[in-house]
Write an enzyme that holds these catalytic residues in place. Structure first.
Site, mmCIF file in Angstrom:
data_model
loop_
_atom_site.group_PDB
_atom_site.id
_atom_site.type_symbol
_atom_site.label_atom_id
_atom_site.label_comp_id
_atom_site.label_asym_id
_atom_site.label_seq_id
_atom_site.Cartn_x
_atom_site.Cartn_y
_atom_site.Cartn_z
ATOM 1 N N LYS A 161 52.099 18.299 90.271
ATOM 2 C CA LYS A 161 52.246 18.621 88.848
ATOM 3 C C LYS A 161 53.315 17.768 88.185
ATOM 4 C CE LYS A 161 50.115 23.040 88.804
ATOM 5 N NZ LYS A 161 50.261 24.452 88.980
ATOM 6 N N LYS A 204 42.209 25.658 86.355
ATOM 7 C CA LYS A 204 42.044 25.975 84.935
ATOM 8 C C LYS A 204 42.582 24.914 83.996
ATOM 9 C CE LYS A 204 44.666 30.266 85.772
ATOM 10 N NZ LYS A 204 45.824 29.808 86.544
ATOM 11 N N LYS A 235 40.387 20.633 93.666
ATOM 12 C CA LYS A 235 40.236 22.064 93.412
ATOM 13 C C LYS A 235 39.746 22.312 91.981
ATOM 14 C CE LYS A 235 43.794 24.561 92.225
ATOM 15 N NZ LYS A 235 45.090 25.258 92.138
HETATM 16 P P1 TYM Z 1 46.771 30.522 89.763
HETATM 17 O O1 TYM Z 1 46.966 31.161 88.441
HETATM 18 O O2 TYM Z 1 46.630 29.039 89.828
HETATM 19 O O3 TYM Z 1 45.504 31.129 90.485
HETATM 20 C C1 TYM Z 1 45.329 32.532 90.602
HETATM 21 C C2 TYM Z 1 44.626 32.846 91.910
HETATM 22 O O4 TYM Z 1 43.373 32.163 91.978
HETATM 23 C C3 TYM Z 1 43.313 31.376 93.161
HETATM 24 N N1 TYM Z 1 42.584 30.140 92.853
HETATM 25 C C4 TYM Z 1 41.552 29.691 93.555
HETATM 26 N N2 TYM Z 1 40.938 30.177 94.655
HETATM 27 C C5 TYM Z 1 39.881 29.480 95.130
HETATM 28 N N3 TYM Z 1 39.439 28.312 94.565
HETATM 29 C C6 TYM Z 1 40.028 27.795 93.478
HETATM 30 N N4 TYM Z 1 39.586 26.686 92.930
HETATM 31 C C7 TYM Z 1 41.151 28.499 92.929
HETATM 32 N N5 TYM Z 1 41.954 28.264 91.855
HETATM 33 C C8 TYM Z 1 42.845 29.283 91.840
HETATM 34 C C9 TYM Z 1 44.761 31.062 93.513
HETATM 35 O O5 TYM Z 1 44.914 30.737 94.873
HETATM 36 C C10 TYM Z 1 45.436 32.358 93.135
HETATM 37 O O6 TYM Z 1 45.267 33.300 94.178
HETATM 38 N N6 TYM Z 1 51.315 30.491 91.782
HETATM 39 C C11 TYM Z 1 50.154 31.306 91.531
HETATM 40 C C12 TYM Z 1 50.435 32.542 90.717
HETATM 41 C C13 TYM Z 1 51.492 33.430 91.281
HETATM 42 C C14 TYM Z 1 51.333 34.325 92.360
HETATM 43 C C15 TYM Z 1 52.599 34.976 92.485
HETATM 44 C C16 TYM Z 1 50.298 34.607 93.231
HETATM 45 C C17 TYM Z 1 52.755 33.560 90.805
HETATM 46 N N7 TYM Z 1 53.431 34.491 91.521
HETATM 47 C C18 TYM Z 1 52.814 35.913 93.496
HETATM 48 C C19 TYM Z 1 50.517 35.557 94.214
HETATM 49 C C20 TYM Z 1 51.762 36.197 94.344
HETATM 50 C C21 TYM Z 1 49.163 30.481 90.763
HETATM 51 O O7 TYM Z 1 49.485 29.510 90.146
HETATM 52 O O8 TYM Z 1 47.903 31.005 90.760
#
Ligand code: TYM
Length: 336
Positions: free
Chosen positions: A112, A200, A197
């Site tokens: 990033k 969003k 991947k």
């Molecule tokens: P984020 O917002 O990018 O994604 C949310 C959840 O969706 C999963 N995910 C995916 N799984 C499969 N294939 C994909 N292409 C894909 N894109 C996203 C992510 O693995 C995630 O489970 N850092 C985290 C948010 C966060 C968090 C936390 C998660 C902040 N604090 C504490 C768990 C516990 C994030 O950016 O997720």
């Protein structure tokens, strides 16, 4: 009962990757089998260039989609991270536990930060410390399991490292969390670039299926998915990333198995067609429920308010304990 915590950051519209990798499992199993908290982690959305009004809109949309996907506020806790100040409070304590080198090794930071620099922007300090805030999200609740897609594995590993270090230095305070991932579709790939991947915030939306895409848009995106050379339908991520991605999406939608499904198809075209229809059908009830909930934003706000109260009550004692363990005086309190 096992404690589960997970979250989504409101940096864009939720995708099929978010659903298959995380939300669906939360709604179908985690919320019923564990004491679960699901969070819209809005503080994390401020780590990159952002428009305040858009973050607010996306946070509300994510909350509405959490409920539309089937999270039931009667059995789990749904809330917004910034409503519970314990997250930021603990994050600072964990910054005093983590090292600079540890932060710079994080893959997502490297990717990033490079992207921000490429766009001519500057890298916010909070992007570097992001995984510490994520560790705080997890550790504040005594979390046992963190159901996430596999892109989050390194971050959960860091939360474990910080928990061990903190407990060793200051006494037992935190529970050791572990990441759990769905059996298939733990990393859904971009339909136009199946080696990256599905995220969003990708520049082009052509390879991303959003949860709120109209059926026609979903069909178009899946039917135009980039496939691989050759004609055989086989599940082999290295040799056939495009076809393997479609097989995994279809398996996840139909509770199938990618290897077994590969044997059923003789052409890429047929696989794409069935995958498109399976995704449309999977999203149909989510979209219908989302529409209903949008008509009643007061209900969603109420859920978030009650969720934050519950979450605060769960986090506060442990975060207070961490404060004291590190040597901070409790307000108006005694020395030990
Ligand atoms: P984020 O917002 O990018 O994604 C949310 C959840 O969706 C999963 N995910 C995916 N799984 C499969 N294939 C994909 N292409 C894909 N894109 C996203 C992510 O693995 C995630 O489970 N850092 C985290 C948010 C966060 C968090 C936390 C998660 C902040 N604090 C504490 C768990 C516990 C994030 O950016 O997720």
């Amino acid at each position: 009962m096992k404690r589960v915590f997970s979250g989504v950051k409101p940096t864009g519209h939720l995708t099929l990757g978010n659903y298959l990798g995380a939300l669906r499992g939360w709604a179908e199993a985690d919320q019923y089998e564990t004491d679960a908290l699901f969070c819209i982690v809005d503080l994390h959305a401020l780590t990159v260039e952002h428009d305040p009004a858009r973050v607010r809109r996306l946070s509300m949309q994510a909350a509405t989609l959490f409920l539309a996907c089937g999270l039931d506020p009667e059995v789990c806790t749904v809330f917004v991270q910034s409503h519970v100040s314990e997250h930021a409070r603990l994050s600072y304590l964990l910054e005093c536990t983590a090292t600079d080198g540890e932060m710079r090794r994080m893959i997502q930071y490297k990717e990033k930060a490079a992207l921000e620099q490429e766009r001519g922007g500057s890298v916010r300090l909070s992007l570097l410390t992001y995984p510490v805030l994520m560790a705080a999200d997890i550790l504040a609740y005594g979390t046992d399991e963190v159901p996430v897609g596999d892109d989050q594995a390194q971050h959960v590993e860091l939360a474990r490292d910080l928990a061990v270090r903190f407990n060793q230095r200051y006494g037992p305070t935190f529970v050791m969390p572990r990441a759990t991932h769905p059996g298939v579709a733990a990393r859904v790939m971009d339909l136009q670039d199946p080696t990256s991947k599905m995220g969003k915030t990708q520049a082009s939306g052509a390879g991303i299926v959003y949860l709120l895409d109209e059926p026609e848009a979903v069909r178009k995106k899946v039917l135009r998915a980039v496939t691989d050379s050759g004609r055989d339908v086989v599940h082999d991520r290295a040799a056939k990333p495009g076809v393997s991605n479609l097989l995994e999406i279809l398996s996840s939608c139909t509770d199938g198995n990618p290897e077994a499904l590969a044997g059923v198809y003789e052409s890429y075209g047929a696989l794409k067609k069935d995958t498109a229809e399976a995704v449309v059908e999977l999203l149909r009830p989510v979209q219908a429920r989302h529409k209903e909930l949008c008509a009643d934003p007061g209900y969603v706000e109420g859920v978030l308010m009650r969720g934050a109260e519950r979450a605060r009550a769960m986090a506060q004692p442990r975060v207070d304990a961490a404060h004291q363990a590190m040597g901070l005086l409790s307000p108006g309190g005694s020395i030990d």
